[in-house]
Design a protein around this motif. Sequence first.
Motif, PDB file in Angstrom:
ATOM      1  N   ASN A 141      -9.528  -5.105  11.537  1.00  0.00           N
ATOM      2  CA  ASN A 141     -10.243  -4.747  10.321  1.00  0.00           C
ATOM      3  C   ASN A 141     -11.748  -4.887  10.546  1.00  0.00           C
ATOM      4  O   ASN A 141     -12.545  -4.049  10.107  1.00  0.00           O
ATOM      5  N   GLY A 160      -6.162   8.446   1.029  1.00  0.00           N
ATOM      6  CA  GLY A 160      -6.655   7.419   1.954  1.00  0.00           C
ATOM      7  C   GLY A 160      -7.256   8.007   3.219  1.00  0.00           C
ATOM      8  O   GLY A 160      -7.831   9.097   3.192  1.00  0.00           O
ATOM      9  N   TYR A 161      -7.098   7.294   4.332  1.00  0.00           N
ATOM     10  CA  TYR A 161      -7.627   7.787   5.613  1.00  0.00           C
ATOM     11  C   TYR A 161      -6.800   8.984   6.054  1.00  0.00           C
ATOM     12  O   TYR A 161      -5.565   8.902   6.123  1.00  0.00           O
ATOM     13  N   GLY A 170      -3.085   7.620   4.829  1.00  0.00           N
ATOM     14  CA  GLY A 170      -3.171   6.455   3.938  1.00  0.00           C
ATOM     15  C   GLY A 170      -3.905   5.332   4.638  1.00  0.00           C
ATOM     16  O   GLY A 170      -5.116   5.407   4.839  1.00  0.00           O
ATOM     17  N   THR A 171      -3.147   4.313   5.037  1.00  0.00           N
ATOM     18  CA  THR A 171      -3.770   3.213   5.774  1.00  0.00           C
ATOM     19  C   THR A 171      -3.981   3.579   7.243  1.00  0.00           C
ATOM     20  O   THR A 171      -4.815   2.999   7.910  1.00  0.00           O
ATOM     21  N   THR A 225       6.187   3.942   7.238  1.00  0.00           N
ATOM     22  CA  THR A 225       5.447   4.437   6.079  1.00  0.00           C
ATOM     23  C   THR A 225       4.057   3.819   6.082  1.00  0.00           C
ATOM     24  O   THR A 225       3.877   2.635   6.379  1.00  0.00           O
ATOM     25  N   THR A 226       3.062   4.655   5.784  1.00  0.00           N
ATOM     26  CA  THR A 226       1.671   4.195   5.845  1.00  0.00           C
ATOM     27  C   THR A 226       0.935   4.428   4.536  1.00  0.00           C
ATOM     28  O   THR A 226      -0.214   4.044   4.388  1.00  0.00           O
ATOM     29  N   LEU A 227       1.597   5.101   3.598  1.00  0.00           N
ATOM     30  CA  LEU A 227       0.918   5.487   2.351  1.00  0.00           C
ATOM     31  C   LEU A 227       1.553   4.756   1.169  1.00  0.00           C
ATOM     32  O   LEU A 227       2.770   4.645   1.085  1.00  0.00           O
ATOM     33  N   GLY A 228       0.688   4.259   0.267  1.00  0.00           N
ATOM     34  CA  GLY A 228       1.203   3.682  -0.971  1.00  0.00           C
ATOM     35  C   GLY A 228       1.391   2.175  -0.950  1.00  0.00           C
ATOM     36  O   GLY A 228       1.684   1.568  -1.967  1.00  0.00           O
ATOM     37  N   ARG A 229       1.247   1.569   0.233  1.00  0.00           N
ATOM     38  CA  ARG A 229       1.284   0.114   0.303  1.00  0.00           C
ATOM     39  C   ARG A 229       0.078  -0.339   1.102  1.00  0.00           C
ATOM     40  O   ARG A 229      -0.307   0.323   2.073  1.00  0.00           O
ATOM     41  N   SER A 230      -0.495  -1.461   0.724  1.00  0.00           N
ATOM     42  CA  SER A 230      -1.704  -1.913   1.409  1.00  0.00           C
ATOM     43  C   SER A 230      -1.360  -2.461   2.794  1.00  0.00           C
ATOM     44  O   SER A 230      -0.215  -2.796   3.068  1.00  0.00           O
ATOM     45  N   GLU A 231      -2.392  -2.564   3.623  1.00  0.00           N
ATOM     46  CA  GLU A 231      -2.208  -3.091   4.979  1.00  0.00           C
ATOM     47  C   GLU A 231      -1.582  -4.482   4.915  1.00  0.00           C
ATOM     48  O   GLU A 231      -0.644  -4.792   5.655  1.00  0.00           O
ATOM     49  N   ALA A 232      -2.126  -5.314   3.991  1.00  0.00           N
ATOM     50  CA  ALA A 232      -1.640  -6.695   3.893  1.00  0.00           C
ATOM     51  C   ALA A 232      -0.155  -6.731   3.544  1.00  0.00           C
ATOM     52  O   ALA A 232       0.614  -7.519   4.083  1.00  0.00           O
ATOM     53  N   GLU A 233       0.221  -5.830   2.644  1.00  0.00           N
ATOM     54  CA  GLU A 233       1.607  -5.789   2.200  1.00  0.00           C
ATOM     55  C   GLU A 233       2.532  -5.346   3.331  1.00  0.00           C
ATOM     56  O   GLU A 233       3.606  -5.922   3.546  1.00  0.00           O
ATOM     57  N   GLU A 236       2.737  -8.210   5.833  1.00  0.00           N
ATOM     58  CA  GLU A 236       3.499  -9.361   5.345  1.00  0.00           C
ATOM     59  C   GLU A 236       4.996  -9.058   5.374  1.00  0.00           C
ATOM     60  O   GLU A 236       5.813  -9.855   5.831  1.00  0.00           O
TER      61      GLU A 236
END
Lengths: 353, 171
Positions: A141, A160-161, A170-171, A225-233, A236
């Motif tokens: 990051n 997103g990206y 997304g991410t 999946t890379t879209l709709g959830r944050s990197e942290a999520e 984790e």
Amino acid sequence: MLIDDLAKRPGRWLTQEGPRSDVVISSRIRLARNLENHRFLSRADDSERRHIYRALADAVMECVLGEEALLVSMEETTVLDRQLLVERHLVSRQHAEAEGCRGVAISADESRAVMINEEDHLRLQCLSSGLQLDELWTEINQLDDALEQRVRFAFHEQYGYLTACPTNVGTGIRVSVMLHLPALKLTNEIDKVLRAARDMKLAVRGLFGEGTDAIGDFFQISNQTTLGRSEAEIIEDFGCRVIPKIVDYELAARKSLAQNQPYQLDDRIWRAHGILSNARTIGTEESLFLLSHIRLGIQMGRLKEVSIETANELFLFVQRAHLQKKNSAAMEGEQRSIARAELLRDCLNPSSR
Amino acid sequence: MSIPCQKCKQSPATVHVTDIVPPNGEKRERHLCEECAEGDGITMKQHEPFNSVLAKFVQQKVGPELDEMASTTCPSCGITFREFRAQGQLGCPQDYAVFSKFLVPLLERAHDGLTRHVGKVPVHLAADVEDGSHSELAELQRRLDSAVECEDYESAAGLRDTMKKIQTHAD
């Protein structure tokens, strides 16, 4: 730093033992990024490709990788050296075999590698040994932030990206771990576990990523999946829930083998040791298959004659490009098999050391 | 060497049936060609592949939409949606806006039904948002909702505590 310097030793990041390294060989996070106001690579002509390469190589080398970093132009690199980078997981097989202006920037300890003009303009990746995803996210990051001071990445409020393939949008994050699961393989439970992983929308691949087999009981598992959830999520979910569960299954399988079939288990381990320390000619695949059982024996405390460092090094050095680099000669298949057997005998027989 | 069909005596027999005949369980063998076997109701004509049924259906029902899809071209890079589908790679960042309507169903399939980015925003764009804690709270709330939905109460409790901390800090 030169590619030849890399070939002599394993990546510095891999020599340290990370958390849960009895099962998790390594963790990796990569981010896909593209420059705004430029076409994606499938539509970029040669001059645009070169322009992108120069802009990103400058930015990456100046603000991301530190002084001793190595920038490799794939166009100017031999097939053997490109194969070496694949074996060290510094570039994808696709990147090594593609054509056109493209490259990779590598930090001195090889924990950071940035591919330029692969499928996307930029593929940042950070590697570490064992399971260390939070640390990797913090690191990558920051790299990404530093790069954003220099260049503007294509970004859309809703999507997103932006990436060349919508499966990465997304991410742009791909979180993956390399797992060593020999006991699940021996107890025939591996398919069940991998099926469960696939049901959770995870990708399961072999030793060298997309389109490769799981040689030596190594499995690379990553998010899809890379879209709709944050990197942290994503991290984790993956690092705290999914992977520990698979690690626990493998450890349970090891325990069950030790309790219920100790003779068969030791037989596997010691036969592997016997073949590898006596063979006069041996192929890559058989070597990796047997080294896997040796590694299992070391991790379970049943084989004390070989150190884990030696086993980890051998996984790398028995491979095609590394073998040729070590011997400083281009070798045909049969010569390689003979040299590989020699290397294994040297490392595994204490008397010859 | 092939046996001729017992029924038409012409085509080679490719279907071999063993009947167990009651009451003694006597075995009786029959050797038939594909056509005769079908006539006797032993085999069924091979189904039309699912793909071609689907393609025909799509052609009839959504033909006009498909034409629009195929002919939409990105003014910036010149790629058509059809070309994108064939190669799997978009041509430039603008394609996401140009093909938005057609991409959403694809994104839903690829990303578990989700189509809106959540997560990192480039530094220069994030600076526009005055108070970062709001988006952080919204993100935590969303994660809390999904944790509750999955009955993962342990994570939910942790998320709730984090949110409380941020809120008291902001107050």
